[in-house]
Design a protein around this motif. Structure first.
Motif, mmCIF file in Angstrom:
data_model
loop_
_atom_site.group_PDB
_atom_site.id
_atom_site.type_symbol
_atom_site.label_atom_id
_atom_site.label_comp_id
_atom_site.label_asym_id
_atom_site.label_seq_id
_atom_site.Cartn_x
_atom_site.Cartn_y
_atom_site.Cartn_z
ATOM 1 N N LYS A 150 21.421 150.164 82.139
ATOM 2 C CA LYS A 150 19.715 149.989 81.878
ATOM 3 C C LYS A 150 19.553 148.386 82.426
ATOM 4 C CE LYS A 150 19.226 154.166 80.134
ATOM 5 N NZ LYS A 150 18.458 155.178 80.881
ATOM 6 N N SER A 151 18.104 148.517 82.293
ATOM 7 C CA SER A 151 17.708 146.914 82.866
ATOM 8 C C SER A 151 17.591 146.000 81.751
ATOM 9 C CB SER A 151 16.319 147.108 83.445
ATOM 10 O OG SER A 151 15.444 147.516 82.608
ATOM 11 N N GLU A 152 17.462 144.604 82.016
ATOM 12 C CA GLU A 152 17.342 143.688 81.034
ATOM 13 C C GLU A 152 16.055 143.730 80.213
ATOM 14 O OE1 GLU A 152 16.712 138.758 80.257
ATOM 15 O OE2 GLU A 152 17.496 139.469 82.305
ATOM 16 N N ALA A 153 15.010 144.297 80.992
ATOM 17 C CA ALA A 153 13.800 144.517 80.322
ATOM 18 C C ALA A 153 14.031 145.635 79.265
ATOM 19 C CB ALA A 153 12.556 144.981 81.242
ATOM 20 N N TYR A 154 14.925 146.921 79.545
ATOM 21 C CA TYR A 154 15.060 147.853 78.558
ATOM 22 C C TYR A 154 15.681 147.325 77.626
ATOM 23 C CZ TYR A 154 16.763 152.625 77.676
ATOM 24 O OH TYR A 154 16.873 153.992 77.168
ATOM 25 N N ARG A 155 16.663 146.551 77.707
ATOM 26 C CA ARG A 155 17.523 145.990 76.569
ATOM 27 C C ARG A 155 16.665 145.191 75.523
ATOM 28 N NH1 ARG A 155 21.002 145.436 80.886
ATOM 29 N NH2 ARG A 155 20.908 143.343 80.815
ATOM 30 N N GLN A 156 15.739 144.456 76.193
ATOM 31 C CA GLN A 156 14.902 143.481 75.569
ATOM 32 C C GLN A 156 13.987 144.292 74.599
ATOM 33 O OE1 GLN A 156 15.429 140.090 74.890
ATOM 34 N NE2 GLN A 156 17.330 140.444 76.069
ATOM 35 N N SER A 157 13.746 145.170 75.395
ATOM 36 C CA SER A 157 12.455 145.966 74.595
ATOM 37 C C SER A 157 13.252 146.746 73.235
ATOM 38 C CB SER A 157 11.730 147.317 75.408
ATOM 39 O OG SER A 157 11.243 148.229 74.678
ATOM 40 N N THR A 196 25.924 146.041 72.899
ATOM 41 C CA THR A 196 27.322 146.481 73.700
ATOM 42 C C THR A 196 27.086 147.641 74.649
ATOM 43 O OG1 THR A 196 28.411 145.550 71.776
ATOM 44 C CG2 THR A 196 29.668 146.828 73.403
ATOM 45 N N GLU A 197 27.391 147.704 75.884
ATOM 46 C CA GLU A 197 27.364 148.457 76.855
ATOM 47 C C GLU A 197 28.515 149.344 77.272
ATOM 48 O OE1 GLU A 197 23.546 148.148 79.729
ATOM 49 O OE2 GLU A 197 24.775 145.917 79.616
ATOM 50 N N HIS A 198 28.687 150.512 77.415
ATOM 51 C CA HIS A 198 29.912 151.302 77.587
ATOM 52 C C HIS A 198 29.629 152.309 78.801
ATOM 53 C CE1 HIS A 198 31.174 150.057 73.396
ATOM 54 N NE2 HIS A 198 29.917 150.269 73.151
ATOM 55 N N PRO A 250 11.236 151.328 74.956
ATOM 56 C CA PRO A 250 11.422 151.680 76.561
ATOM 57 C C PRO A 250 11.312 153.156 76.897
ATOM 58 C CG PRO A 250 13.650 151.175 75.576
ATOM 59 C CD PRO A 250 12.653 151.161 74.536
ATOM 60 N N GLY A 251 10.916 153.939 76.213
ATOM 61 C CA GLY A 251 10.815 155.426 76.348
ATOM 62 C C GLY A 251 12.107 156.219 76.028
ATOM 63 N N ILE A 252 12.612 155.869 74.905
ATOM 64 C CA ILE A 252 13.840 156.723 74.663
ATOM 65 C C ILE A 252 13.337 157.764 73.660
ATOM 66 C CG2 ILE A 252 16.157 156.598 73.132
ATOM 67 C CD1 ILE A 252 16.061 153.563 73.580
ATOM 68 N N ARG A 253 13.997 158.983 73.854
ATOM 69 C CA ARG A 253 13.466 160.115 73.153
ATOM 70 C C ARG A 253 14.096 160.142 71.941
ATOM 71 N NH1 ARG A 253 15.744 165.148 74.379
ATOM 72 N NH2 ARG A 253 17.773 164.089 74.131
#
Length: 126
Positions: A12-19, A44-46, A97-100
């Protein structure tokens, strides 16, 4: 003084994570009365090999966009506040960021106040 650990799939993008950071904090601020500047959070990303989930546990259809949010906080909130927090996190992350909502998994770990040291080797809340 919540401490938030967020785990998600990589990509995911930095903007997604910051959101995610911004909206989890906003939900805590609104429902748990977390003060301004009280933001202690990690993401933490996996990759696929290190991220597992039940794709239909409890009849909830999850996807690879699942986000685990573990919040460690003082054990001072009511059941109503906890329910409001869970609802508000899912609501805000759904907008941006649009997460269900099905992909928002929150775990609250409650501790007594004297179990924190926020720096300088002191138990600030004891």
């Amino acid at each position: 003084m919540p401490l938030v650990h967020i785990s998600m799939r990589t990509g995911k993008s930095e903007a997604y994570r910051q959101s995610i950071f911004d909206n989890v904090y906003r939900a805590m601020h609104e429902t748990f009365n977390v003060p301004e500047d009280d933001q202690f959070m990690t993401i933490t990303e996996h990759d696929a090999a290190t991220f597992r989930y039940g794709s239909s546990y409890l009849g909830i259809p999850r996807s690879d966009d699942l986000v685990y949010i573990q919040i460690t906080a003082n054990n001072t909130r009511t059941v109503e506040q906890k329910k409001a927090l869970f609802h508000r996190i899912a609501e805000l992350l759904g907008k941006n960021p649009g997460i269900r909502p099905e992909d928002v998994f929150v775990s609250l770990v409650e501790v007594v106040k004297e179990n924190w040291s926020l720096g300088n080797g002191l138990a600030q809340y004891a």
